[in-house]
Design a protein around this motif. Structure first.
Motif, mmCIF file in Angstrom:
data_model
loop_
_atom_site.group_PDB
_atom_site.id
_atom_site.type_symbol
_atom_site.label_atom_id
_atom_site.label_comp_id
_atom_site.label_asym_id
_atom_site.label_seq_id
_atom_site.Cartn_x
_atom_site.Cartn_y
_atom_site.Cartn_z
ATOM 1 N N LEU A 1 0.837 -1.192 0.000
ATOM 2 C CA LEU A 1 0.000 0.000 0.000
ATOM 3 C C LEU A 1 0.872 1.241 0.000
ATOM 4 C CD1 LEU A 1 -0.979 -2.088 2.552
ATOM 5 C CD2 LEU A 1 -3.052 -0.753 2.216
ATOM 6 N N TYR B 1 0.540 5.279 1.375
ATOM 7 C CA TYR B 1 -0.193 6.276 2.120
ATOM 8 C C TYR B 1 0.477 7.616 1.898
ATOM 9 C CZ TYR B 1 -3.134 3.016 4.729
ATOM 10 O OH TYR B 1 -4.077 2.083 5.071
ATOM 11 N N PRO C 1 -1.915 10.134 8.069
ATOM 12 C CA PRO C 1 -1.770 9.561 6.727
ATOM 13 C C PRO C 1 -3.130 9.206 6.136
ATOM 14 C CG PRO C 1 -0.266 8.511 8.293
ATOM 15 C CD PRO C 1 -1.216 9.334 9.093
ATOM 16 N N PHE D 1 -4.925 6.859 2.903
ATOM 17 C CA PHE D 1 -4.697 5.783 1.942
ATOM 18 C C PHE D 1 -4.714 6.323 0.524
ATOM 19 C CE2 PHE D 1 -4.786 1.709 0.061
ATOM 20 C CZ PHE D 1 -5.749 1.731 -0.930
ATOM 21 N N PHE E 1 4.340 7.194 2.223
ATOM 22 C CA PHE E 1 4.800 5.998 2.914
ATOM 23 C C PHE E 1 4.419 4.759 2.111
ATOM 24 C CE2 PHE E 1 6.269 7.710 6.875
ATOM 25 C CZ PHE E 1 5.487 8.823 7.126
ATOM 26 N N SER F 1 0.295 -11.091 5.321
ATOM 27 C CA SER F 1 -0.846 -11.938 5.691
ATOM 28 C C SER F 1 -2.057 -11.597 4.846
ATOM 29 C CB SER F 1 -1.162 -11.760 7.180
ATOM 30 O OG SER F 1 -0.057 -12.072 7.970
ATOM 31 N N GLY F 2 -1.864 -11.484 3.557
ATOM 32 C CA GLY F 2 -2.960 -11.114 2.676
ATOM 33 C C GLY F 2 -3.432 -9.703 2.892
ATOM 34 N N GLY F 3 -2.609 -8.913 3.540
ATOM 35 C CA GLY F 3 -2.967 -7.513 3.724
ATOM 36 C C GLY F 3 -3.445 -7.158 5.106
ATOM 37 N N SER F 4 -3.291 -8.040 6.065
ATOM 38 C CA SER F 4 -3.738 -7.737 7.420
ATOM 39 C C SER F 4 -3.087 -6.469 7.936
ATOM 40 C CB SER F 4 -3.381 -8.885 8.366
ATOM 41 O OG SER F 4 -4.146 -10.005 8.073
ATOM 42 N N ASN F 5 -3.926 -5.559 8.417
ATOM 43 C CA ASN F 5 -3.411 -4.262 8.846
ATOM 44 C C ASN F 5 -2.483 -4.370 10.046
ATOM 45 O OD1 ASN F 5 -4.594 -2.495 6.917
ATOM 46 N ND2 ASN F 5 -6.561 -2.721 7.941
ATOM 47 N N TYR F 6 -2.710 -5.348 10.923
ATOM 48 C CA TYR F 6 -1.835 -5.443 12.084
ATOM 49 C C TYR F 6 -0.520 -6.136 11.764
ATOM 50 C CZ TYR F 6 -4.626 -9.751 12.441
ATOM 51 O OH TYR F 6 -5.291 -10.917 12.178
ATOM 52 N N LEU G 1 1.165 -4.821 9.021
ATOM 53 C CA LEU G 1 1.758 -3.850 8.118
ATOM 54 C C LEU G 1 3.120 -3.392 8.615
ATOM 55 C CD1 LEU G 1 -1.052 -1.357 7.028
ATOM 56 C CD2 LEU G 1 0.220 -2.941 5.585
ATOM 57 N N PHE H 1 5.800 -0.368 7.676
ATOM 58 C CA PHE H 1 5.904 0.880 6.930
ATOM 59 C C PHE H 1 7.360 1.237 6.646
ATOM 60 C CE2 PHE H 1 1.693 2.870 6.853
ATOM 61 C CZ PHE H 1 0.988 2.095 7.767
ATOM 62 N N GLY H 2 7.575 1.878 5.506
ATOM 63 C CA GLY H 2 8.855 2.486 5.223
ATOM 64 C C GLY H 2 8.967 3.818 5.931
ATOM 65 N N LYS H 3 10.152 4.445 5.796
ATOM 66 C CA LYS H 3 10.399 5.704 6.493
ATOM 67 C C LYS H 3 9.721 6.893 5.826
ATOM 68 C CE LYS H 3 14.935 4.414 8.323
ATOM 69 N NZ LYS H 3 16.380 4.796 8.383
ATOM 70 N N TYR I 1 -6.222 0.897 16.043
ATOM 71 C CA TYR I 1 -4.770 0.734 16.151
ATOM 72 C C TYR I 1 -4.149 1.993 16.764
ATOM 73 C CZ TYR I 1 -6.268 -2.156 12.172
ATOM 74 O OH TYR I 1 -6.936 -3.027 11.346
ATOM 75 N N GLY J 1 12.705 9.985 11.029
ATOM 76 C CA GLY J 1 13.507 9.049 10.256
ATOM 77 C C GLY J 1 13.040 7.622 10.331
ATOM 78 N N MET J 2 11.827 7.416 10.868
ATOM 79 C CA MET J 2 11.309 6.052 10.965
ATOM 80 C C MET J 2 9.886 6.006 10.428
ATOM 81 S SD MET J 2 12.781 4.664 14.564
ATOM 82 C CE MET J 2 12.664 2.989 13.963
ATOM 83 N N GLY J 3 9.509 4.851 10.020
ATOM 84 C CA GLY J 3 8.130 4.676 9.587
ATOM 85 C C GLY J 3 7.200 4.519 10.776
ATOM 86 N N LEU J 4 5.940 4.397 10.493
ATOM 87 C CA LEU J 4 4.970 4.159 11.551
ATOM 88 C C LEU J 4 5.179 2.773 12.158
ATOM 89 C CD1 LEU J 4 1.980 5.507 9.494
ATOM 90 C CD2 LEU J 4 2.772 6.510 11.635
ATOM 91 N N LEU K 1 3.561 -0.052 14.941
ATOM 92 C CA LEU K 1 2.340 -0.418 15.638
ATOM 93 C C LEU K 1 2.623 -0.704 17.107
ATOM 94 C CD1 LEU K 1 -0.700 -1.053 15.333
ATOM 95 C CD2 LEU K 1 -0.043 -3.419 14.846
ATOM 96 N N THR L 1 -9.950 -6.331 8.710
ATOM 97 C CA THR L 1 -8.530 -6.506 8.985
ATOM 98 C C THR L 1 -7.680 -6.175 7.770
ATOM 99 O OG1 THR L 1 -6.879 -8.061 9.826
ATOM 100 C CG2 THR L 1 -8.511 -8.934 8.341
ATOM 101 N N ILE L 2 -8.310 -6.182 6.605
ATOM 102 C CA ILE L 2 -7.616 -5.869 5.370
ATOM 103 C C ILE L 2 -8.263 -4.640 4.756
ATOM 104 C CG2 ILE L 2 -7.082 -6.661 3.021
ATOM 105 C CD1 ILE L 2 -7.223 -9.513 4.099
ATOM 106 N N GLU M 1 -8.230 -0.225 3.822
ATOM 107 C CA GLU M 1 -7.831 1.124 4.167
ATOM 108 C C GLU M 1 -7.874 1.394 5.666
ATOM 109 O OE1 GLU M 1 -10.125 3.988 2.080
ATOM 110 O OE2 GLU M 1 -9.207 5.719 3.077
ATOM 111 N N PHE N 1 -6.785 7.338 9.615
ATOM 112 C CA PHE N 1 -5.964 7.852 10.696
ATOM 113 C C PHE N 1 -6.536 9.127 11.291
ATOM 114 C CE2 PHE N 1 -2.035 5.409 10.765
ATOM 115 C CZ PHE N 1 -2.059 4.746 9.551
#
Lengths: 114, 112
Positions: free
Chosen positions: A34, A36, A44, A46, A89, A95-100, A102, A104-106, B33, B40-43, B45, B97-98, B100, B103
């Protein structure tokens, strides 16, 4: 170990030109990706996603390309507009897209100059 | 349409103090969540919830507690704040769970 890498902290392009934001990943189990977008002082939002069964997904001016063999994806914005200036981002899930799940890049700061 | 609302937006704490961040969503989403974003870091959890009355640990849960007593609210607590918890905290919610994530605007916390 950074599993999702956005190696360019910033990118500057001219209005009307193409913006290409890149993202590399190391985990071969990632199967959903994804993008963002984040404006200053906002959360952020989507933008676009792609499953590993595809190599391209398009939504208006935004296209995401996935190269699984290279573990690389890119976001193309054509044409770029000043309102596209934001931090982008890349995120990936295994896990097929499970949000928990995810990761993220910087982020890459895109500046579109009028 | 408020979406996801976080309070407070800004807070300064002294080391050892406690506080609670409140997240409220009006979209009837099941999943919520808490993330933190550092320079300098991503999000990353912290904790998440898959429904009212449930919570689970994310990538960086240490030093935080959460509660989801009502479906629309997800609380993040710092029991004894440390300078390492200086960050911007984002709450998010999703219908499934999958898909968008929606935030909030973020809460900037500084621990002195």
């Amino acid at each position: 170990d950074q599993q999702v890498k956005q190696n360019s902290p910033s990118l500057s392009v001219q209005e009307g030109r193409i913006s290409i934001l890149n993202c590399d990943y190391t985990n071969s189990m990632f199967d959903y990706f994804l993008w963002y977008k984040k404006y200053p002082a906002e959360g952020p939002t989507f933008l676009i996603s792609i499953s590993s069964i595809k190599d391209k997904n398009e939504d208006g001016r935004f296209t995401v390309f996935l190269n699984k063999s290279a573990k690389h994806l890119s976001l193309h914005i054509v044409p770029s507009q000043p309102g596209d200036s934001a931090v982008y981002f890349c995120a990936a899930s295994d896990s097929g897209g499970s949000n928990y799940k995810l990761t993220f890049g910087k982020g890459t700061l895109l500046t579109v100059n009028p | 349409n408020a979406g996801v609302t976080q309070t407070p937006k800004f807070r300064v704490l002294k080391t050892g103090q406690s506080m609670t961040l409140l997240c409220a969503q009006d979209m009837n989403h099941e999943y919520m969540y808490w993330y933190r974003q550092d320079p300098g870091m991503g999000l990353r959890l912290i904790h998440y919830s898959v429904g009212e009355g449930t919570t689970a640990k994310g990538e960086v849960p240490d030093g935080y507690n959460v509660s989801r007593l009502k479906k629309q609210n997800f609380l993040l607590g710092l029991e004894s704040a440390a300078p390492s918890q200086t960050s911007v905290y984002f709450c998010a919610s999703s219908q499934s769970t999958i898909g968008e994530l929606f935030f909030g605007e973020g809460s900037r916390l500084t621990v002195l």
